[in-house]
Design an enzyme around this catalytic site. Structure first.
Site, mmCIF file in Angstrom:
data_model
loop_
_atom_site.group_PDB
_atom_site.id
_atom_site.type_symbol
_atom_site.label_atom_id
_atom_site.label_comp_id
_atom_site.label_asym_id
_atom_site.label_seq_id
_atom_site.Cartn_x
_atom_site.Cartn_y
_atom_site.Cartn_z
ATOM 1 N N LYS A 73 78.167 71.251 52.352
ATOM 2 C CA LYS A 73 76.969 71.549 52.902
ATOM 3 C C LYS A 73 75.454 71.071 52.260
ATOM 4 O O LYS A 73 74.953 72.607 51.466
ATOM 5 C CB LYS A 73 76.682 73.044 54.089
ATOM 6 C CG LYS A 73 75.456 72.714 55.291
ATOM 7 C CD LYS A 73 74.618 72.240 54.611
ATOM 8 C CE LYS A 73 73.410 73.448 54.413
ATOM 9 N NZ LYS A 73 72.016 72.675 53.861
ATOM 10 N N GLU B 135 74.771 81.192 42.673
ATOM 11 C CA GLU B 135 73.815 80.330 41.406
ATOM 12 C C GLU B 135 72.429 80.631 41.699
ATOM 13 O O GLU B 135 72.317 80.010 42.507
ATOM 14 C CB GLU B 135 73.969 79.585 41.195
ATOM 15 C CG GLU B 135 76.001 79.143 40.603
ATOM 16 C CD GLU B 135 75.785 79.528 39.349
ATOM 17 O OE1 GLU B 135 74.937 79.569 38.531
ATOM 18 O OE2 GLU B 135 77.175 80.874 39.169
ATOM 19 N N CYS C 96 66.565 75.400 37.284
ATOM 20 C CA CYS C 96 66.529 76.821 37.658
ATOM 21 C C CYS C 96 66.491 77.852 36.959
ATOM 22 O O CYS C 96 66.189 78.717 36.730
ATOM 23 C CB CYS C 96 68.265 76.948 38.984
ATOM 24 S SG CYS C 96 69.785 76.101 37.974
ATOM 25 N N GLU D 63 59.554 83.177 41.078
ATOM 26 C CA GLU D 63 59.471 81.717 40.005
ATOM 27 C C GLU D 63 58.679 80.358 41.547
ATOM 28 O O GLU D 63 58.938 81.233 42.188
ATOM 29 C CB GLU D 63 61.644 81.212 40.750
ATOM 30 C CG GLU D 63 61.375 80.174 40.467
ATOM 31 C CD GLU D 63 63.532 79.686 40.793
ATOM 32 O OE1 GLU D 63 63.552 79.846 42.055
ATOM 33 O OE2 GLU D 63 64.046 79.910 40.163
HETATM 34 P P1 NAD Z 1 66.937 77.370 49.719
HETATM 35 O O1 NAD Z 1 67.772 78.803 48.678
HETATM 36 O O2 NAD Z 1 65.748 77.035 49.842
HETATM 37 O O3 NAD Z 1 68.601 76.295 49.389
HETATM 38 C C1 NAD Z 1 69.630 75.893 49.322
HETATM 39 C C2 NAD Z 1 70.680 75.617 50.034
HETATM 40 O O4 NAD Z 1 71.042 76.837 51.390
HETATM 41 C C3 NAD Z 1 70.192 74.837 51.191
HETATM 42 O O5 NAD Z 1 71.665 73.329 51.368
HETATM 43 C C4 NAD Z 1 69.734 74.881 52.336
HETATM 44 O O6 NAD Z 1 70.500 74.271 53.221
HETATM 45 C C5 NAD Z 1 70.842 76.421 52.375
HETATM 46 N N1 NAD Z 1 70.593 77.464 53.629
HETATM 47 C C6 NAD Z 1 69.057 77.967 53.769
HETATM 48 N N2 NAD Z 1 68.953 78.852 54.569
HETATM 49 C C7 NAD Z 1 70.847 79.235 54.709
HETATM 50 C C8 NAD Z 1 71.181 80.113 54.777
HETATM 51 N N3 NAD Z 1 70.813 81.134 56.270
HETATM 52 N N4 NAD Z 1 72.819 81.011 55.163
HETATM 53 C C9 NAD Z 1 73.276 79.468 53.806
HETATM 54 N N5 NAD Z 1 72.940 78.614 53.722
HETATM 55 C C10 NAD Z 1 71.628 78.218 53.653
HETATM 56 O O7 NAD Z 1 67.310 76.727 47.795
HETATM 57 P P2 NAD Z 1 66.372 75.450 47.438
HETATM 58 O O8 NAD Z 1 65.255 75.273 47.849
HETATM 59 O O9 NAD Z 1 66.989 73.546 47.920
HETATM 60 O O10 NAD Z 1 66.572 75.442 46.128
HETATM 61 C C11 NAD Z 1 65.826 75.959 45.273
HETATM 62 C C12 NAD Z 1 66.583 76.989 44.552
HETATM 63 O O11 NAD Z 1 67.747 77.200 44.056
HETATM 64 C C13 NAD Z 1 65.386 77.979 43.621
HETATM 65 O O12 NAD Z 1 64.920 78.771 43.445
HETATM 66 C C14 NAD Z 1 66.233 77.600 41.980
HETATM 67 O O13 NAD Z 1 66.165 77.715 41.283
HETATM 68 C C15 NAD Z 1 68.120 77.633 43.047
HETATM 69 N N6 NAD Z 1 68.816 77.497 42.039
HETATM 70 C C16 NAD Z 1 69.919 77.404 41.188
HETATM 71 C C17 NAD Z 1 70.536 77.346 40.658
HETATM 72 C C18 NAD Z 1 71.191 77.817 39.495
HETATM 73 O O14 NAD Z 1 72.467 77.552 39.406
HETATM 74 N N7 NAD Z 1 71.453 79.447 39.491
HETATM 75 C C19 NAD Z 1 70.580 75.689 40.151
HETATM 76 C C20 NAD Z 1 69.834 74.892 41.452
HETATM 77 C C21 NAD Z 1 68.878 75.814 41.711
#
Ligand code: NAD
Length: 499
Positions: A188, A263, A297, A395
């Protein structure tokens, strides 16, 4: 045609995608459509399907059947490896298409997208080797009448939830390892960046991956992501995204105690000691804050610098920032592109306002780019940042650097570790002793010495503290998707219990 030096034009009309289940495309039909506009140009570039929870449930049935009948898990590592190698070739053949779509949906520079797609192909090749290297253990020390084996088995059906900042690269850091382990997948992607994940499904299918092993269901996180995490017939969820949503997935996964790989976010320190090569360090700090417009990230957005060189270092950073090429991500010379959405742009501006209000000294930047179409933020530096300030703790996920100073080594380590996160850190010094002492004491899953944001699939990635649990890539990244089974084999005649 090699498009690396050519400015691609925007598509005349958005490209439409269905979703991918059981080896075939499914048309959007009467489902709602999500139209994505390029964040750099404000032009519609893709249309993807808002799948329903019924679509998800149907995909889970397909993935479960594909796992249960062993069409993939029952193959040798060598056969799985061959598919992954073909997939790597398939990625390279579609490099131009994948990179362009990635840039159009994310706003990141095209040269960076090309690097990420090529890097993705390389990860498939690494994981192809891991498919063959994966093994368990044996215990030949249990006496002549007992043999012990530890086997690794694929964990089962894996739900894969990915974010928008590196849609194709993060997918590539997960999928080939999950497949190498023998699992089946329902992916997803983020609703704003689904295109390259959908194309990957086609590439894998053409590489010979059996139907039903890799499925993509697109849609919103709150509906499809949540349902996937709650689903009773999914054995593991690999979630990459924000710490806040990660917490929600942890709660949602409790129903069937599914394994969860998380992650999450970071607030990563760049620790610069006075004896560092300051020109190199400043270049690394500028790269670390501007890479992917700060939406990374592991981006090093918290500079912790020794007081005796802090002013000179600040000047170096400002000089270098002025030379970063910011603009149209379709231009191969661009180094920093657009911010992903209007909402994210507003969030970054909100943090900049908080920084000013809390009394940090604005050194440069601090606003959007006037007169530019799309969402662009000026690289922003705040100095005199107290470590209790919001901009030093939360962040921001934008090109905003905070500068905090230290006097002693212990103080540097204390500031570096003074965060709920533990994703990554960079250390800049010419002293091997100091670097070693620092990387031993810094609490982070990835530490760079005299460099930042680099690496390959050989080493694992993941976070300490609230940056997550579990590890991806490396041999750890395959083992993550396996269950461990102990087998005791009795040899010879049994000593009877019943007299
Ligand atoms: P997000 O948490 O908003 O969304 C991530 C994913 O989760 C998307 O596919 C989203 O549709 C889905 N999602 C949203 N609500 C959900 C729910 N209730 N249940 C399950 N899935 C749900 O994050 P983002 O804004 O897409 O990405 C940015 C964040 O990701 C930042 O905090 C960044 O640090 C983190 N990130 C971490 C890593 C790592 O490897 N540690 C890598 C990249 C990004």
């Amino acid at each position: 045609m090699d498009q690396s030096n050519h400015i691609a034009s925007l598509p005349a009309e958005p490209r439409s995608f269905g979703f991918f289940v059981d080896g075939s495309w499914v048309d959007a039909g009467s489902r709602e459509i999500f139209e994505r506009k390029s964040p750099a140009h404000d032009v519609a570039v893709t249309r993807t399907t808002r799948c329903t929870t019924d679509d998800l449930n149907a995909a889970v049935i397909v993935a479960r059947k594909a796992f249960a009948d062993r069409r993939w898990s029952g193959l040798s590592g060598a056969r799985r490896s061959a598919v992954l190698l073909k997939a790597a070739n398939g990625i390279r053949e579609r490099l131009d298409e994948l990179a362009l779509l990635e840039t159009l949906e994310t706003g990141k520079p095209i040269s960076q997208s090309r690097g990420e797609v090529e890097g993705g192909a390389d990860i498939y090749e690494y994981a192809a080797g891991a498919a063959r290297a994966l093994h368990g253990d044996s215990f030949n020390n249990l006496g002549d009448r007992m043999m012990g084996l530890v086997t690794r088995e694929p964990i089962g059906v894996v739900g894969l939830i990915t974010p928008w900042n590196f849609p194709f690269f993060i997918l590539s850091e997960r999928v080939p390892f999950i497949l190498a382990a023998g699992c089946t997948i329902i992916a997803k992607p983020s609703e704003v960046t689904s295109a390259t994940t959908l194309i990957m499904a086609e590439i894998l299918s053409e590489a010979g991956l059996p139907d039903g092993v890799f499925n993509v269901v697109t849609g919103s996180g709150s509906e499809i992501g949540q349902a996937l995490t709650e689903h009773a017939d999914i054995d593991m969820v690999s979630f990459t995204g924000s710490t806040a949503v990660g917490q929600r997935t942890l709660l949602a996964s409790a129903g069937n105690f599914k394994k969860l790989g998380l992650e999450l976010g970071g607030k990563n320190p760049q620790v610069v000691f006075a004896d560092a090569n300051l020109d190199d360090a400043a270049d690394g700090v500028v790269f670390g804050m501007c890479f992917n417009a700060g939406q990374c990230c592991v981006g090093g957005t918290r500079l912790v610098v020794e007081k005796s060189v802090a002013r000179d270092f600040e000047t170096l950073i400002v000089e270098k920032l002025a030379r970063v090429r910011i603009g149209d991500p379709l231009d191969p010379d661009t180094q920093m592109g657009a911010v992903i959405t209007g909402t994210q742009n507003d969030t970054i501006l909100k943090y900049i306002a908080i920084g000013k209000k809390e009394g940090a000294r604005l050194v440069c930047g601090g606003d959007r780019f006037a007169g530019k179409t799309g969402q662009f933020i000026q690289p922003t530096v705040f100095a005199d940042v107290d470590r209790d300030m919001t901009i030093s703790r939360e962040e921001i996920f934008g090109p905003v650097l905070t500068i905090t100073t230290f006097d002693t080594f212990d103080e540097a380590i204390e500031i570096a570790n003074d965060t709920i996160y533990g994703l990554a850190a960079s250390i800049w010094t010419t002293s091997l002793d100091k670097a070693t002492d620092a990387f031993r004491r810094i609490q982070a899953g990835r530490v760079w010495v005299n460099t930042t944001i680099t690496g390959g699939p050989e080493l694992p990635i993941g976070g300490f503290k609230q940056s997550g649990t579990g590890r991806e890539t490396g041999i750890y990244g395959v083992e993550e998707y396996t269950e461990v089974k102990s087998v005791h084999i009795a040899l010879g005649r049994r000593d009877h219990w019943v007299a």
